[in-house]
Motif scaffolding. Structure first.
Motif, PDB file in Angstrom:
ATOM      1  N   UNK A 819       0.854  -1.188   0.000  1.00 31.53           N
ATOM      2  CA  UNK A 819       0.000   0.000   0.000  1.00 31.53           C
ATOM      3  C   UNK A 819       0.888   1.235   0.000  1.00 31.53           C
ATOM      4  N   UNK A 820       0.606   2.144  -0.925  1.00 31.08           N
ATOM      5  CA  UNK A 820       1.333   3.419  -0.973  1.00 31.08           C
ATOM      6  C   UNK A 820       0.370   4.570  -0.711  1.00 31.08           C
ATOM      7  N   UNK A 821       0.800   5.505   0.117  1.00 31.17           N
ATOM      8  CA  UNK A 821       0.069   6.774   0.246  1.00 31.17           C
ATOM      9  C   UNK A 821       1.082   7.903   0.102  1.00 31.17           C
ATOM     10  N   UNK A 822       0.595   9.110  -0.118  1.00 30.24           N
ATOM     11  CA  UNK A 822       1.520  10.238  -0.198  1.00 30.24           C
ATOM     12  C   UNK A 822       2.302  10.314   1.115  1.00 30.24           C
ATOM     13  N   UNK A 823       3.555  10.688   1.005  1.00 28.01           N
ATOM     14  CA  UNK A 823       4.475  10.587   2.142  1.00 28.01           C
ATOM     15  C   UNK A 823       3.927  11.206   3.420  1.00 28.01           C
ATOM     16  N   UNK A 824       3.231  12.341   3.285  1.00 26.43           N
ATOM     17  CA  UNK A 824       2.736  13.019   4.489  1.00 26.43           C
ATOM     18  C   UNK A 824       1.738  12.162   5.261  1.00 26.43           C
ATOM     19  N   UNK A 825       1.117  11.190   4.574  1.00 29.48           N
ATOM     20  CA  UNK A 825       0.157  10.319   5.246  1.00 29.48           C
ATOM     21  C   UNK A 825       0.787   9.002   5.673  1.00 29.48           C
ATOM     22  N   UNK A 826       2.100   8.881   5.457  1.00 26.84           N
ATOM     23  CA  UNK A 826       2.768   7.610   5.722  1.00 26.84           C
ATOM     24  C   UNK A 826       2.565   7.111   7.141  1.00 26.84           C
ATOM     25  N   UNK A 827       2.787   7.993   8.097  1.00 31.22           N
ATOM     26  CA  UNK A 827       2.660   7.579   9.487  1.00 31.22           C
ATOM     27  C   UNK A 827       1.208   7.252   9.842  1.00 31.22           C
ATOM     28  N   UNK A 828       0.295   8.042   9.271  1.00 32.37           N
ATOM     29  CA  UNK A 828      -1.136   7.791   9.475  1.00 32.37           C
ATOM     30  C   UNK A 828      -1.483   6.396   8.985  1.00 32.37           C
ATOM     31  N   UNK A 829      -1.018   6.063   7.751  1.00 32.73           N
ATOM     32  CA  UNK A 829      -1.269   4.742   7.173  1.00 32.73           C
ATOM     33  C   UNK A 829      -0.727   3.650   8.094  1.00 32.73           C
ATOM     34  N   UNK A 830       0.498   3.869   8.521  1.00 32.73           N
ATOM     35  CA  UNK A 830       1.169   2.832   9.318  1.00 32.73           C
ATOM     36  C   UNK A 830       0.399   2.573  10.622  1.00 32.73           C
ATOM     37  N   UNK A 831       0.025   3.654  11.277  1.00 40.24           N
ATOM     38  CA  UNK A 831      -0.686   3.497  12.546  1.00 40.24           C
ATOM     39  C   UNK A 831      -2.033   2.807  12.351  1.00 40.24           C
ATOM     40  N   UNK A 832      -2.696   3.132  11.234  1.00 42.75           N
ATOM     41  CA  UNK A 832      -3.983   2.480  10.938  1.00 42.75           C
ATOM     42  C   UNK A 832      -3.782   0.979  10.712  1.00 42.75           C
TER      43      UNK A 832
END
Lengths: 998, 89
Positions: A819-832
């Motif tokens: 799964x890729x998201x724009x870098x600024x959302x990286x941590x958000x993605x990871x935590x989810x």
């Protein structure tokens, strides 16, 4: 301690500020504005060190960069620095220095026994003696020579000082602030040119500080001060003291080392210790002046023997008498200037002039002052061990071959002047072929090579009037070309004394029955006899003579010895000096601190550190990091007291049984757009790309033109003319350059654009049998079923409001997604992912588990794609199209590449199922075979298989295809291991690849 | 350090560029029969010239364009630079 040798008044030092300092443990006083050398001399200290080879006592010979002897170990603010010239080190309160190259002390030095053995230590002694027996070299000779050699001791501590680099551009760069440099700078500055004027000493003015001249009705020194003051007010001028231009490189780039803090007790906050300037100049004016050269005579290295110009500088700049009974030995007028200065301060010198009947203004002045002058007289030898006590002198015949009766006269110093050697280092480094100037017996720059011009004494011009005239003119002309201004400057009138011709005499013959050492190179203890030996033994080229005898080597680089060495070779060889030639002048002109060269690129600043957007989460969750190129990646997430082995095993196991998540942000990503994008991929990858549908990914292999695998990765068709390529972390930059090369140079007709998007996307690989269940919860509105998102499928999704790209690709061999998201959302993605994955027992996994998973699946990575393997070697020949052409295809027909027994990837399992095989081990048939044992292959990667709970390795093995089932030995001489192994398929787990499609 | 005139960006120092080898080498066209010798010449065989040499550089820390540089390998003098698609007369 009193400063017994300091005169009452005079000099440029600040007598209101006394400084105390320590030398060899003893405390002395000096003044602000002193150098360590001048302060020691003021206190009557002449013995500062021991010589390199014979450990003979060493004093001061010069007063600046040319100093060959007075090299000390400096202690400043808790740090120590070796090989500091006492003549350059400015005094500061609390300075501490020690002599080098002596033990136990400078006064009593055991190494001095070499002096009595000196007949055993001639040129080439080490080369001849320490050759045999060979086995002695490492054990006995080398450690001994190491201990005996070298001057100072480098600090083993981390250097707390800061060093900076600066890049500068200017119209006119001027090296040296003597009369020539000042005149050139002034004229150019008045024309509005951007000027940098560099002076290596603390004080500007060069020879004007010590010479008795008038410019524009003021003293030379006052004139220089006026010019500098005016230049400093001009916005287009940078004036730098304590700044040595030490190298002239290609395309008019020069490098300058600025000593920002060395003259202070400690470096000021936020200041660097030194600053290295890379200066690209349109024009360069070299006004580096000249260095006085010695006359060679017996025991001419005794402390108290020094250059006459140095004695004058100590007197005029520092107010220090180097002796009270000076003997001046000269072959030209310069020695008289020193003698006159002594006389003016109430000291009676004796002048020995090798010339018969010289006449000039300065000689008249000396005579009028009643100075004792002996013509056709020379110093035969200095007498005294740790300090000059007297001199053996004699008259000399006109042909300079016969000495008269030897007399001994008392003296406490011998000031030598053998005329002047222009400092041509920078000009020569620029590529300028130097020429020999007969009337001054020295080399001067020839035809300019780069945009450089050499003026004044550096060009062999010793008349002040001519120097000023040419330098003002050059400054005007050079700047006029650049700024197109033409502001005329009136050249000031000059009053100077005219000099008479110097004597070509440079070496005093040995008197009958005497065997005095007559030194050419003082720093390296190279005497006349050493050069004679080298020539006798057949060395002819001056470069060879230099290396055999070490003449002109070491930290002073022969500034005072080169020309006399050449004179000697030319005499013995019966050639003229220009036919002998000189050795190459290489940068740096003076030693440069390694710290200054390195600059800020130390420790963690030696390379950039790249971190993924999820880095802080990894930190908070006990990740142990590993360097992956310039990236920091979690190697494993430590739980409790786990070690790497236990932690990575747990993480890998959890991927095989539940689900894991791995930060794959570091993978290289390249966005490819344009109508011909598919055609580009088809040409650079070995497999077919024209029919890949939108919404599908494909694995591809890229070759170099020589057929070697360059990189692998997946590329996904996002839309009709838009592809997303991934590369390995290490090759990301190379692959982009590779694509640009073909698009720009080979196939410009292709309408494609490529751009790196590595930083734009944060990536998380979700792998394991439960990964689909997790994905469904992350993207409840998307159909991520096996039908909706099949293996190698692609879709876009909404991750709690963040736009995401979902790729069904697998490196672990499990059912997996990226799964890729724009870098600024990286941590958000990871935590989810972690939060939602909790019910599926998700665990993050690091690079060690990632490796384990790929190794037991037989997936290749950097350790197999090592720049030596072709697709076949990696079992990737199925991806090599037979129908179409691609980069590197033709090379695959090379006979070695299609050989029957071509190397190929295999799996390796130790027979005992216990012993891990070190990576890099060699595979051999017979562990007892004599060396060199024929190597069949090597272990490329090793892991502990979590599937079978035993060690498993991959290897590249000769004839690997036919070796399955064979028993071999894995040998690692480095780890001292011999492990019996069995060769198995590289696809150790799930050989049919069913899991990824499940 | 060389001072290279990037035809796109102007005068820049060498440390912004990476070297790319002989610019006179032409890659054989795709899908064409190529003899072993021709291929060998293309992949491996290079003249190590002393003197004027046309070479490739990429302005890797700048505009990322590949350019051609006419340089003397002995003196480092740079005579002319060209864009990738410019013909060198």
């Amino acid at each position: 301690m009193t400063q017994a040798f300091r005169i009452e008044n005079g000099g440029l030092i600040n007598r209101d500020k006394k400084l105390s300092f320590k030398f060899n443990g003893k405390t002395y006083l000096g003044y602000e504005g002193d150098t360590l050398a001048s302060a020691l001399l003021a206190n009557g200290v002449h013995l500062v060190g021991r010589s390199f080879k014979y450990h003979r006592p060493r004093g001061f010979f010069g007063a600046g960069v040319d100093e060959p002897y007075a090299v000390v170990q400096l202690f400043r603010n808790g740090e120590t620095e070796p090989n500091i010239k006492a003549t350059e080190q400015e005094l500061f309160e609390g300075l501490e220095a020690k002599s080098v190259n002596c033990w136990p002390s400078v006064n009593f030095d055991i190494g001095a026994i070499n002096n009595f053995l000196k007949i055993f230590l001639p040129a080439g002694f080490y080369y001849k003696t320490f050759m045999w027996p060979k086995s002695f070299w490492y054990r006995i000779y080398e450690p001994f020579i190491r201990k005996a050699a070298g001057l100072g001791v480098a600090s083993t501590k981390h250097d707390k000082e800061r060093y900076e680099h600066k890049y500068e551009y200017c119209d006119l760069l001027i090296a040296g602030s003597g009369p020539s440099g000042l005149a050139g700078a002034y004229a150019a500055a008045k024309n509005g040119a951007k000027v940098i004027l560099a002076e290596d000493k603390p004080r500007f003015g060069g020879s004007l500080l010590t010479s008795d001249v008038n410019i524009g009705n003021q003293s030379g020194k006052d004139w220089a001060e006026g010019i500098i003051a005016e230049l400093k007010t001009m916005p287009n001028v940078v004036v730098k003291n304590r700044s040595q231009i030490f190298g002239y490189y290609d395309h008019n780039m020069l490098v300058m080392s600025e000593k920002v803090s060395d003259h202070l007790p400690s470096t000021k906050k936020y200041h660097p210790n030194k600053r290295l300037w890379y200066i690209r100049a349109k024009e360069v004016l070299i006004s580096s002046g000249s260095i006085e050269r010695p006359i060679v005579f017996g025991n001419n290295d005794t402390p108290g023997v020094m250059l006459s110009s140095a004695a004058k500088e100590y007197l005029k700049v520092y107010g220090v008498l180097v002796g009270r009974k000076p003997l001046v030995f000269t072959n030209n007028d310069s020695g008289y200037e020193t003698a006159v200065e002594f006389k003016k301060h109430g000291v009676d010198p004796v002048v020995l002039d090798s010339r018969k009947n010289p006449e000039s203004e300065i000689i008249d002045e000396a005579k009028n002052l009643g100075i004792n002058i002996k013509n056709s007289y020379v110093v035969v030898a200095a007498q005294g061990y740790k300090k000059v006590k007297s001199a053996d002198i004699a008259s000399i015949s006109e042909d300079k071959k016969q000495l008269g009766k030897i007399e001994n006269i008392q003296c406490d110093c011998i000031c030598v002047s053998g005329f002047w050697t222009p400092t041509i280092h920078l000009a020569s480094q620029s590529g300028n072929k130097t020429k020999f100037k007969e009337d001054i017996d020295a080399f001067v720059p020839g035809q300019s090579k780069q945009n450089e011009i050499t003026l004044g004494a550096a060009n062999g011009v010793f008349s002040l009037e001519e120097t000023l005239k040419t330098s003002f003119t050059a400054g005007s002309e050079l700047s006029k070309k650049i700024t197109e201004n033409d502001n005329k400057i009136a050249i000031p009138n000059v009053v100077e004394k005219k000099s008479s011709q110097h004597d070509k005499f440079w070496c005093v013959p040995l008197p009958k029955g005497k065997n005095y050492k007559r030194f050419l190179d003082f720093q390296n203890d190279v005497a006349v006899s050493d050069v004679e030996i080298a020539l006798r033994e057949g060395y002819r080229s001056i470069e060879h003579v230099k290396r055999y005898t070490t003449l002109g080597m070491a930290t002073d680089q022969g500034k005072t010895s080169n020309l006399n060495g050449l004179q000697l070779v030319s005499e013995i060889e019966n050639k003229v000096v220009p036919a002998v030639g000189h050795t190459t002048f290489r940068p740096p002109y003076t030693p440069v601190s390694i710290g200054a060269i390195v600059g800020r690129e130390v420790g963690k600043h030696s390379k950039p550190t790249r971190k993924s957007p999820m880095h802080s989460w990894h930190e908070k969750n006990n990740a142990v990091f590993v360097d992956a190129g310039v990236w920091l990646r979690p190697r494993y997430y430590k739980r409790g007291n786990e070690n790497l082995f236990e932690g990575s095993k747990r993480e890998a196991k959890n991927v095989r049984t539940n689900v894991g998540v791995c930060d794959v942000t570091t993978l290289g990503k390249i966005d490819i757009k344009g109508p011909d994008a598919a055609e580009l991929l088809n040409r650079v990858y070995t497999n077919a790309w024209l029919k890949l549908p939108v919404g599908k990914a494909r694995y591809g292999v890229m070759l170099r033109e020589d057929g070697i695998v360059m990189d692998d990765g997946t590329t996904t068709r996002i839309s009709e003319n838009h592809y997303h390529m991934t590369t390995t972390t290490a090759q990301a930059a190379n692959v982009l350059s590779h694509l640009e090369y073909y698009l720009q140079l080979v196939w410009p007709e292709l309408n494609v654009n490529v751009v790196s998007t590595t930083e734009q996307w944060a990536g998380a690989a979700i792998a394991g049998p439960k990964s689909r269940d997790l994905l469904q919860k992350l993207f409840p509105n998307s159909d991520v079923s096996n039908e909706g998102l099949p293996f190698m499928g692609y879709m876009e999704g909404d991750l709690f409001g963040a736009k995401a790209r979902i790729y069904r690709i697998s490196f672990s061999g499990e059912l997996a997604y990226e799964v890729n998201v724009e870098s600024d959302y990286g941590n958000f993605m990871w935590e989810k992912i972690i939060e939602v994955g909790e019910e599926f027992n998700i665990q993050p996994y690091g690079t060690e588990a990632l490796s384990t998973l790929r190794i037991e699946m037989g997936h290749v990575a950097g350790s197999e794609l090592d720049g030596r393997t072709i697709p076949f070697d990696n079992a990737l020949e199925g991806l090599v199209s037979k129908k179409k052409d691609f980069i590197g295809k033709r090379s695959l027909q090379r006979s070695a590449f299609i050989a029957e027994d071509r190397q190929r990837i295999v799996g390796v399992v130790p027979l005992d199922k216990q012993t891990s095989i070190p990576e890099g081990s060699h595979l051999v048939k017979d562990d007892k075979a004599p060396l060199p044992n024929p190597k069949l292959g090597h272990i490329s990667a090793s892991c502990w298989s979590v599937e079978y709970d035993n060690p498993f390795s991959l290897a590249i093995l000769k004839d690997g295809k036919n070796m399955i089932g064979q028993k071999l030995f894995a040998m690692s001489p480095l780890k001292n291991k011999v492990i019996p192994v069995e060769i198995v398929s590289s696809h150790y787990v799930d050989p049919k690849g069913e899991r990824v499609r499940s | 350090m060389l001072y290279i005139n990037c035809p796109h960006c102007g005068m820049r120092s060498q440390n912004e560029f990476s070297y790319g080898g002989d610019a006179s080498v032409k890659r054989p066209e795709l899908n064409k029969e190529v003899s072993d010798q021709e291929w060998d010449n293309f992949v491996y065989n290079r003249k190590s010239l002393r003197g004027k040499h046309l070479e490739l550089w990429q302005h890797i820390s700048g505009c990322r364009q590949w350019i051609k540089v006419e340089r003397d390998t002995a003196t480092h003098e740079i005579f002319r630079t060209f864009k990738a698609d410019e013909e060198v007369a």
